[in-house]
Design a protein around this motif. Sequence first.
Motif, PDB file in Angstrom:
ATOM      1  N   LEU A 545      39.306 -55.998  11.517  1.00  0.00           N
ATOM      2  CA  LEU A 545      39.547 -56.174  12.785  1.00  0.00           C
ATOM      3  C   LEU A 545      38.536 -55.765  13.808  1.00  0.00           C
ATOM      4  CD1 LEU A 545      43.241 -54.374  12.967  1.00  0.00           C
ATOM      5  CD2 LEU A 545      42.819 -56.840  13.363  1.00  0.00           C
ATOM      6  N   VAL A 546      37.626 -54.887  13.198  1.00  0.00           N
ATOM      7  CA  VAL A 546      36.420 -54.375  13.859  1.00  0.00           C
ATOM      8  C   VAL A 546      35.437 -55.665  14.286  1.00  0.00           C
ATOM      9  CG1 VAL A 546      34.337 -53.205  13.974  1.00  0.00           C
ATOM     10  CG2 VAL A 546      36.485 -51.964  13.510  1.00  0.00           C
ATOM     11  N   ILE A 547      35.257 -56.453  13.171  1.00  0.00           N
ATOM     12  CA  ILE A 547      34.598 -57.663  13.271  1.00  0.00           C
ATOM     13  C   ILE A 547      35.036 -58.628  14.089  1.00  0.00           C
ATOM     14  CG2 ILE A 547      33.591 -59.598  12.151  1.00  0.00           C
ATOM     15  CD1 ILE A 547      33.389 -57.850   9.472  1.00  0.00           C
ATOM     16  N   ARG A 548      36.345 -58.851  14.131  1.00  0.00           N
ATOM     17  CA  ARG A 548      37.217 -59.544  14.945  1.00  0.00           C
ATOM     18  C   ARG A 548      37.170 -59.171  16.652  1.00  0.00           C
ATOM     19  NH1 ARG A 548      43.318 -60.856  14.193  1.00  0.00           N
ATOM     20  NH2 ARG A 548      43.630 -58.969  15.533  1.00  0.00           N
ATOM     21  N   ALA A 549      37.201 -57.906  16.550  1.00  0.00           N
ATOM     22  CA  ALA A 549      37.153 -57.300  17.658  1.00  0.00           C
ATOM     23  C   ALA A 549      35.653 -57.483  18.845  1.00  0.00           C
ATOM     24  CB  ALA A 549      37.448 -55.819  17.940  1.00  0.00           C
ATOM     25  N   GLN A 550      34.549 -57.322  17.637  1.00  0.00           N
ATOM     26  CA  GLN A 550      33.364 -57.443  18.337  1.00  0.00           C
ATOM     27  C   GLN A 550      33.339 -58.971  18.508  1.00  0.00           C
ATOM     28  OE1 GLN A 550      29.849 -55.144  18.307  1.00  0.00           O
ATOM     29  NE2 GLN A 550      30.465 -56.891  19.749  1.00  0.00           N
ATOM     30  N   ILE A 551      33.523 -59.932  17.789  1.00  0.00           N
ATOM     31  CA  ILE A 551      33.284 -61.300  18.178  1.00  0.00           C
ATOM     32  C   ILE A 551      34.172 -61.627  19.330  1.00  0.00           C
ATOM     33  CG2 ILE A 551      33.331 -63.714  17.525  1.00  0.00           C
ATOM     34  CD1 ILE A 551      32.795 -62.634  14.624  1.00  0.00           C
ATOM     35  N   GLY A 552      35.395 -61.515  19.366  1.00  0.00           N
ATOM     36  CA  GLY A 552      36.442 -61.808  20.177  1.00  0.00           C
ATOM     37  C   GLY A 552      36.182 -61.428  21.553  1.00  0.00           C
TER      38      GLY A 552
END
Length: 710
Positions: A545-552
């Motif tokens: 989720l952190v990776i998705r949060a960073q990109i999104g």
Amino acid sequence: MDRIGRFLVERSGRVLAVTGIITLVAVGMLFRLKVNADVTQFLTSGNERGEAWVALQEKYDTADPINVLVSVPEGKTISDKDVLIELVQLRDRIAALEGVAHVGSIIPAVNPLTGAAITPEMIDAIPEAMIGRFISQNPVADLLVSDDARHTLMVAVPSDDPVRVARELTDVEPPGDLKVNYSGNPVIFATVLDMIGWFLLFIPPAVIILLLLTFFANIGDGKLTILSIFPALLGALWTFGLIFGLGHEVDIVSVLVPIYVIVMGSADGLHFVTHYQEASERTEDRVSRVTSTLRQVGVPMILTTISTAAGFLSLLVTGVRPIQQLGLFTAIGIGFAGVVSFFFLPALLSRLDIRPKHHTAILGPRVTTAIKALARPRWIAAVLSVGLIAFSAVFIPRLQVDSDQLFFLKENHPLRQSFNETAEIFGGATPLIGEFVYDPNGGADQLTHLETVERDFERLPGVRTVFSAADLAGKIPPAEMDAVLAGTAPLPLGRMATQDGLRFIVFPGPFETKDLRAWLDFADTHAEIRVLTGMPILWDEIARLVIRAQIGSLIAAYVLVALMLLVAYRKVRQTLVALAPLVLTTGTLLGFIAASGIQLNLVTAIASSIVIGVGIDYSIHFVAAIDYARPAGDGYVLRAIDSAGRPIVANALGIALALSALWLSPLKIHPEISMIMWVSMTTAAVTALVVIPALLPAAGMREPVSTSRT
């Protein structure tokens, strides 16, 4: 802007009255303050495996336990009679605490065969030759006693208010020479609660003091310095009033909301006061002071408020509820601060006696002279840009995600050390839990089969042992086994069976992410396993989720800011010029996070989106100053530096210095945020003031030719 300015001066009393009423309501809402120390909500809210974890706890009526690691002195073992007596005494002291439902121990509270209470006197009456057998006959001895027999686990399960129980438990004095360490979610919650309380009490005042000192260095007037941050203070107060009024609680993430609002919402107040101060030196007419100031900074104030809020609103795409709430409420707070700066601040200043006087600002002409020296040679902008791009290209691929459950604790914190010690001895302070499909009418063969599945599970890398009620079959009397399967027998690890399932526990050893994925694959390919969950799995989920949060959030922030600039400027070239420093700043920020060893977690992963919303402010104010100066002819960039350079530098330093107060925080993530903002704000200000002039025609940096004759 002239009509608005005149209205604010002529109707200043009404504006101040409305502001005062809203402020009083917000103050009233502060009495509804509540703190939520449950960090697991990051993992369970809107998360399938997190919801499964909560459902299992409810189904088996098991609350988050408190793990009590008990160690005996060197030269002794758990099997020594005097040690067993002390363990019983410790067990009874813990069980006597209000709010403790039961205590699981290597020594149960009652003898399962006779129903008699096991007391220190009973242990003392056992012959020395029988002590070892007394321990070895316990069916869960392998789970609760270390290999060297010098450590044992007690499991205290709270019945209510686990935070209070955890606090009282840590005050229990262990008998004799026993040494105890505590771990488990309730202990984390109690620690976090204390940290949040300490944070709210000391950090905001430190932030305000540092911000005032920095702004005073730019303004040089004490009264105006205080007024410059007043809108941000009101914005933070109104935001907290709204949060508590809606029934929300303060948690480890949302505690940053007032800090962000105060620090980042102060930019508009600083710019307005700085330009109002200059206008006061030109005229004593209050309407003229307000209207001329609004003509210069009114539109930029609106744009920067929107852009900063957009950076925080981009966090709504992360899918992590606490981060979404942080983004939403900080954006609202920034909006509040912007409204107060635009309406209340001019109205208040118009009623005060602001006399033109000589002031000695520390951030004076030398700052603008230095900016001009850097901006004139275009090669400096080129070298700076290439250097930042190269730095970003080298280090961004090295970014890592932090999957540590205790990411917010410093390395030397006692709680982290307790968790590490428990993990080292027993394979993990937070084991996994799951459920086997079980039919009470299916016969004893299914227990044998489930035990076989457990042993297969244990062959996977990183698994120390797997335990369920199936392991007790044939090892305890049939009547006691029936009670276990009926869920009525007290076990150290809590209830282990329901009408359609058996709860099992996985105790991990040292493992890697690939091992965790193998465990999940094993569960998915075995129909006997209904669900497998637990903290290690949930933190693996949060890492993704952190990776998705960073990109999104990064994409959303850029899109929102670019659209806002395009609508405001109506020119693609001007929009791209304003965005150029931002691209360099974002790349530098991500590169710094990787180079410094800071890992992406729930808090640091959102920093880049915040920086986009805040960093674009410098470009907006600088571009607005350039547009304002352009009609006067050549040298318009130099004149823009004279008017906007000092406030931009002061704001960047104000944010960085004010957030240096986070170094006083007991939480590990807050000093990391401070470092991130230092790098981001200085890079954003320097690139805006140096790179933007290099992208404009040379006439902007050309000194106007004098037409006077001698």
